[in-house]
Design a protein around this motif. Structure first.
Motif, mmCIF file in Angstrom:
data_model
loop_
_atom_site.group_PDB
_atom_site.id
_atom_site.type_symbol
_atom_site.label_atom_id
_atom_site.label_comp_id
_atom_site.label_asym_id
_atom_site.label_seq_id
_atom_site.Cartn_x
_atom_site.Cartn_y
_atom_site.Cartn_z
ATOM 1 N N ASP A 105 12.699 -13.289 14.463
ATOM 2 C CA ASP A 105 11.372 -13.365 14.427
ATOM 3 C C ASP A 105 10.773 -12.173 13.404
ATOM 4 O O ASP A 105 9.827 -12.317 12.510
ATOM 5 N N GLU A 106 11.284 -10.913 13.889
ATOM 6 C CA GLU A 106 10.785 -9.773 13.123
ATOM 7 C C GLU A 106 11.334 -9.468 11.690
ATOM 8 O O GLU A 106 10.642 -9.446 10.949
ATOM 9 N N ASP A 107 12.663 -9.850 11.543
ATOM 10 C CA ASP A 107 13.339 -9.875 10.075
ATOM 11 C C ASP A 107 12.403 -10.992 9.361
ATOM 12 O O ASP A 107 12.206 -10.714 8.303
ATOM 13 N N LEU A 108 11.993 -12.097 9.821
ATOM 14 C CA LEU A 108 11.426 -12.992 8.996
ATOM 15 C C LEU A 108 10.120 -12.860 8.703
ATOM 16 O O LEU A 108 9.743 -12.871 7.678
ATOM 17 N N ALA A 109 9.317 -12.010 9.649
ATOM 18 C CA ALA A 109 7.962 -11.556 9.541
ATOM 19 C C ALA A 109 7.996 -10.453 8.402
ATOM 20 O O ALA A 109 6.940 -10.421 7.488
ATOM 21 N N ALA A 110 8.885 -9.681 8.484
ATOM 22 C CA ALA A 110 9.079 -8.342 7.615
ATOM 23 C C ALA A 110 9.374 -9.191 6.154
ATOM 24 O O ALA A 110 8.775 -8.721 4.912
ATOM 25 N N ILE A 111 10.189 -10.206 5.776
ATOM 26 C CA ILE A 111 10.456 -10.849 4.644
ATOM 27 C C ILE A 111 9.188 -11.463 4.182
ATOM 28 O O ILE A 111 8.899 -11.177 3.023
ATOM 29 N N GLN A 112 8.607 -12.040 4.959
ATOM 30 C CA GLN A 112 7.303 -12.729 4.528
ATOM 31 C C GLN A 112 6.366 -11.711 4.058
ATOM 32 O O GLN A 112 5.347 -12.065 3.048
ATOM 33 N N ASP A 113 6.119 -10.667 4.828
ATOM 34 C CA ASP A 113 4.952 -9.584 4.336
ATOM 35 C C ASP A 113 5.491 -8.874 3.102
ATOM 36 O O ASP A 113 4.482 -8.760 2.346
ATOM 37 N N HIS A 114 6.733 -8.749 2.958
ATOM 38 C CA HIS A 114 7.140 -8.121 1.362
ATOM 39 C C HIS A 114 6.931 -9.089 0.598
ATOM 40 O O HIS A 114 6.548 -8.767 -0.529
ATOM 41 N N ILE A 115 7.150 -10.502 0.677
ATOM 42 C CA ILE A 115 6.772 -11.546 -0.446
ATOM 43 C C ILE A 115 5.255 -11.488 -0.640
ATOM 44 O O ILE A 115 4.824 -11.527 -1.824
ATOM 45 N N THR A 116 4.529 -11.469 0.297
ATOM 46 C CA THR A 116 3.249 -11.538 0.177
ATOM 47 C C THR A 116 2.729 -10.261 -0.530
ATOM 48 O O THR A 116 1.508 -10.475 -1.068
ATOM 49 N N ALA A 117 3.347 -9.098 -0.175
ATOM 50 C CA ALA A 117 3.026 -8.100 -0.919
ATOM 51 C C ALA A 117 3.026 -8.041 -2.653
ATOM 52 O O ALA A 117 2.514 -7.276 -3.271
ATOM 53 N N ILE A 118 3.620 -8.731 -3.076
ATOM 54 C CA ILE A 118 3.853 -9.038 -4.463
ATOM 55 C C ILE A 118 2.402 -9.457 -5.125
ATOM 56 O O ILE A 118 2.181 -10.458 -4.460
ATOM 57 N N PRO A 119 1.886 -8.724 -5.786
ATOM 58 C CA PRO A 119 0.702 -8.997 -6.422
ATOM 59 C C PRO A 119 0.477 -10.361 -6.837
ATOM 60 O O PRO A 119 -0.526 -11.093 -6.758
ATOM 61 N N GLU A 120 1.677 -10.960 -7.787
ATOM 62 C CA GLU A 120 1.346 -12.201 -8.215
ATOM 63 C C GLU A 120 1.543 -13.455 -7.392
ATOM 64 O O GLU A 120 1.509 -14.564 -7.726
ATOM 65 N N VAL A 121 2.158 -13.067 -6.074
ATOM 66 C CA VAL A 121 2.132 -13.973 -4.949
ATOM 67 C C VAL A 121 1.053 -14.538 -4.482
ATOM 68 O O VAL A 121 0.267 -13.467 -3.890
ATOM 69 N N VAL A 122 0.542 -15.761 -4.416
ATOM 70 C CA VAL A 122 -1.036 -16.034 -4.031
ATOM 71 C C VAL A 122 -0.693 -16.219 -2.438
ATOM 72 O O VAL A 122 -1.502 -15.683 -1.449
ATOM 73 N N VAL A 123 0.268 -16.850 -1.925
ATOM 74 C CA VAL A 123 0.614 -17.243 -0.583
ATOM 75 C C VAL A 123 2.215 -17.359 -0.462
ATOM 76 O O VAL A 123 2.903 -18.060 -1.191
ATOM 77 N N ALA A 124 2.591 -16.749 1.005
ATOM 78 C CA ALA A 124 3.930 -17.116 1.468
ATOM 79 C C ALA A 124 3.738 -17.386 2.629
ATOM 80 O O ALA A 124 3.589 -16.505 3.366
ATOM 81 N N SER A 125 3.890 -18.703 3.105
ATOM 82 C CA SER A 125 3.852 -19.020 4.484
ATOM 83 C C SER A 125 5.174 -19.945 5.041
ATOM 84 O O SER A 125 5.591 -20.883 4.396
ATOM 85 N N GLU A 126 5.347 -19.745 6.275
ATOM 86 C CA GLU A 126 6.441 -20.506 6.842
ATOM 87 C C GLU A 126 5.885 -21.921 6.967
ATOM 88 O O GLU A 126 4.900 -22.130 7.544
#
Length: 140
Positions: A105-126
Motif C-alpha cells: 500500500d505504501e508503494d502504491l500510494a507513492a506511485i499515485q502521489d508521483h503521478i498526481t504531481a505531474i502538472p498535466e495530470v488532472v487526476v490519478a485514482s485507484e
C-alpha cells in the motif's frame, strides 16, 4: 436432458489506477519514469475485439518488468488508434496504470502521489477492476 452451466471468474489479480491527462502517451511515460523510477517502454499494442463497426482495436501499451521484483507495470491508453474505448464506462480516463502481482500500500500510494504531481495530470485514482463492466478488456 440435463443442462450444464459453465461459470467462470476472471483472474483480476492487479491494481488499476485511472489517469486523466492531456499528455500524449510517450510524454506521460517520460514523466512517470522520471518521478517514480520506473522504466516504462513501448511494447506491442494491446489488441482487443470491440463491437461493430470497430472490430479489432489496438490500444497503446507501455510496460516495465523490474528485475528486483515480480511486479509488472503496464500503462494502457483508454482510447484506441481507430477509435473506441478500452473501458467505455471510464470515458473520462485517458490512461490506466495496471500493476500485476504484489505491491504494498505504501508503494502504491507513492506511485499515485508521483503521478498526481505531474502538472498535466488532472487526476490519478485507484479503481476496483471488479466493479468495471468491461473488465475482460484488461486481460492479456
Amino acid at each position: 436432458m440435463n443442462k450444464v452451466t459453465l461459470k467462470y471468474e476472471l483472474d483480476l489479480d492487479f491494481v488499476l489506477i485511472a489517469i486523466t491527462s492531456s499528455l500524449k502517451d510517450y510524454r506521460l511515460c517520460y514523466f512517470i519514469n522520471k518521478l517514480t523510477g520506473l522504466k516504462l517502454s513501448k511494447v506491442e499494442d494491446h489488441e482487443t475485439w470491440m463491437p461493430a463497426p470497430l472490430g479489432t482495436t489496438y490500444f497503446s501499451r507501455y510496460a516495465d518488468f523490474p528485475e528486483t521484483s515480480d511486479t509488472e507495470y503496464y500503462l494502457l491508453a483508454n482510447k484506441g488508434a481507430e477509435g473506441g474505448l478500452l473501458i467505455p464506462e471510464m470515458r473520462h480516463s485517458d490512461y490506466f496504470l495496471l500493476i500485476k502481482n504484489f505491491i504494498d500500500d505504501e508503494d502504491l500510494a507513492a506511485i499515485q502521489d508521483h503521478i498526481t504531481a505531474i502538472p498535466e495530470v488532472v487526476v490519478a485514482s485507484e479503481i476496483s477492476p471488479q466493479k468495471l463492466k468491461s473488465k475482460e478488456n484488461l486481460i492479456f
